[in-house]
Scaffold this active site. Sequence first.
Site, PDB file in Angstrom:
ATOM      1  N   ASP A  58       0.863  -1.169   0.000  1.00 15.22           N
ATOM      2  CA  ASP A  58       0.000   0.000   0.000  1.00 15.22           C
ATOM      3  C   ASP A  58       0.909   1.233   0.000  1.00 15.22           C
ATOM      4  OD1 ASP A  58      -3.199   0.596   1.644  1.00 15.22           O
ATOM      5  OD2 ASP A  58      -2.112   1.740   0.122  1.00 15.22           O
TER       6      ASP A  58
HETATM    7  C1  GLC Z   1      -4.294   4.189  -0.100  1.00 15.53           C
HETATM    8  C2  GLC Z   1      -5.206   3.058   0.244  1.00 15.53           C
HETATM    9  C3  GLC Z   1      -5.299   1.999  -0.808  1.00 15.53           C
HETATM   10  C4  GLC Z   1      -5.186   2.623  -2.185  1.00 15.53           C
HETATM   11  C5  GLC Z   1      -3.782   3.222  -2.294  1.00 15.53           C
HETATM   12  C6  GLC Z   1      -3.544   3.880  -3.652  1.00 15.53           C
HETATM   13  O1  GLC Z   1      -3.577   4.637   0.985  1.00 15.53           O
HETATM   14  O2  GLC Z   1      -5.011   2.424   1.494  1.00 15.53           O
HETATM   15  O3  GLC Z   1      -6.540   1.307  -0.629  1.00 15.53           O
HETATM   16  O4  GLC Z   1      -5.395   1.654  -3.190  1.00 15.53           O
HETATM   17  O5  GLC Z   1      -3.523   4.157  -1.274  1.00 15.53           O
HETATM   18  O6  GLC Z   1      -4.340   5.019  -3.781  1.00 15.53           O
END
Ligand code: GLC
Length: 721
Positions: free
Chosen positions: A267
């Site tokens: 993430d």
């Molecule tokens: C965020 C989220 C995740 C998302 C990623 C990209 O922090 O936790 O669900 O896909 O960043 O935007």
Amino acid sequence: MNENHLTSLIDQMTLDEKIAQLMQLATPFYKGASNEGQITGPMASMGISEEVIRSSGSVLGASGAKEIINIQKTHLSENRLGIPLLFMSDIIHGYKTIFPVPLAIGCSWDLESAEKSAEIAAKEAAVSGVHVTFAPMVDLVRDPRWGRVMESTGEDPFLNSQFAEAFVHGFQGEKLETDHDRVAACVKHFAAYGAPEGGRDYNTVDMSERQLREYYLPAYKAALDVGCEMVMTAFNTVDGIPASGNKKLMRDLLRDEWNFDGVLISDWGAVKELIPHGVAEDTQEAAKKAITAGVDIEMMTPCYVHHLVDLVKEGQVNEALIDEAVLRILQLKQKLGLFENPYRGANEEREREIVLSDSHRQTARDLASKSCVLLRNESVLPLNADQKVALIGPFADNGDILGAWSWLGSKDDAIKLSDAFSTRIDSGQLSIAKGCDIETGSNEQIDEALRTAENADVIVLALGEHSDMSGEAGCLADIRLPEAQLNLITALKKLGKPMISVLFNGRPLDLHGVIEHTDAVLEAWYPGTEGGAAIVDLLYGDTNPSGRLTMSFPYSVGQVPVYYNNYNTGRPKDAPDAQERYVSQYLDIPNEPLFPFGFGLSYTTFSYSDITLSADTIKPGQPLSISVSVTNTGNVAGEEVVQLYIRDVAGEVVRPLKELKGFKKIMVAPGETKQVTFELTEEQLRYHHSDLSFESDPGAFVAYVGSNSKDGTARQFELIK
Ligand code: GLC
């Protein structure tokens, strides 16, 4: 390009180029992006070189065929080996046609419609150049204080698994290689992100492996079992180790036990967060732990590109680990056909025809009307066309009904409640006032609301939360509606007119102050682009409400976590011989939630009869049929969600009072009786024992058939092995 070509391509890559392939950057780093060069905040201090950008593997957050074609074209002209970029974005519940938030879609109990919504989202995203969506999010949730419950389909592992499969099918289709109207899916957040202590985002998750496997893992597995291409790590710890550095979770379980050989992405920033978590002293150690755990792509932090070259050269990281990560990324690019056509489905002309088309809007409207849940109706709904309506509240004329994770959807495209009412009834019948803002109000606003409602036959209150009061980092300790809205209700109640509350929110709320003061309550969640139209369809009975809760509504936040599949304890309050005091209870509130899992009302009523079992025993290989007759005892057609639960009366470990094992959503005409039959198998009675073995035990079971997790008719049966 086949497998051999990929390995020969890897052989041509320098170590720097291989490691850059593991880097995912947001669009400001790329020439041709609409926000090219807007490298601000933490991005500015990432220390990303031009060489890394030229050799990077994937882009986060690009959208629009024009932008993506531009970025890809420029990249290919600068990448030494002509390796195309992967474009990944958060298409969670729609691209530009925004569907209800996933928690609402879950409440539709309509897998086909859920799949259709993902198919449309994929089509709009693919024609706009996107290759991968960071969805479905399948984190099981039990705590409405957590802002991201809106992104989940709820508290049940079986139902979440069914929706996980539906979403992956919708996003990916059956032939991702050739169907350029689909995108690769990425199931998230692995694992158990939905169980942070205190319902506070990013907080500690700590539970037994048995609990993890029994409740929190099934939906991820379900997504992977139907071919989900990617997995995203969770921010949280799992048994004391952050997921992005958790070798036991990622290599031993995900890769070795589950045989997942797709791409694992961190993430945003989760690799570098191993440092504040306290399992890495610096970005070098973070890089080493993450690559060892099997994280292929590092999203938006530079630990890999800053340290892996040295770690390999120093022999601390085997280059084979890098090669396998690169191979998985190149294999995904190959599966998407990007070596043959780096632009895949991107097409500006088709984009204009497809995105936000009328047919997509209609599908969104249908799904929204199936996702709303009627929680109360004291004979005031449906409305009739000649009533004068006072539409009052902060959501009366508000396009903020798309919900979190709808970043490409526009509030300007949304059908607001005011729009829908204006289309449905004459202007002379409709009066509108705000009554208060979402979190603040004034006497003047209330006075205006009272004047507006003076001549109305009925008051429709449009209440709820800002969409940024839920979603990522949108956690609340107080889950009641803001005081200003409760005051508005109290003030309007004095008029003595029928009042209907329509709620726009991303979590189960403590509805005290609403439920006792209004005659009807329709939970609309964030219903998406066509939300206002869907709600008015329901309020006038053009569509009969059929949503059922997939997450319990607590009596109060003090009850949280409250969920239907709980254990009985040794001192259940409702035992026949229960003592007055020394039982599992609160002194000040009931144990039961305000509204239970599976609950929802209709404009008609249903009766259940003739619940019969094909036998009083079940054996391996000899399923049990459980039949029920469902009669529509009202005078309008309606859909009923017939639900099958079981209870394992005595297990090797304690077993939940109820577990959902089947459901069927059926349309029943007035006076009609339909028979519904469930096939229950021995496999469905299996569970994780204390030694983590997954098997069923012979003994007594109870089947419950009914319209929700609380009201069901019981039938005993026995498992014989
Ligand atoms: C965020 C989220 C995740 C998302 C990623 C990209 O922090 O936790 O669900 O896909 O960043 O935007």
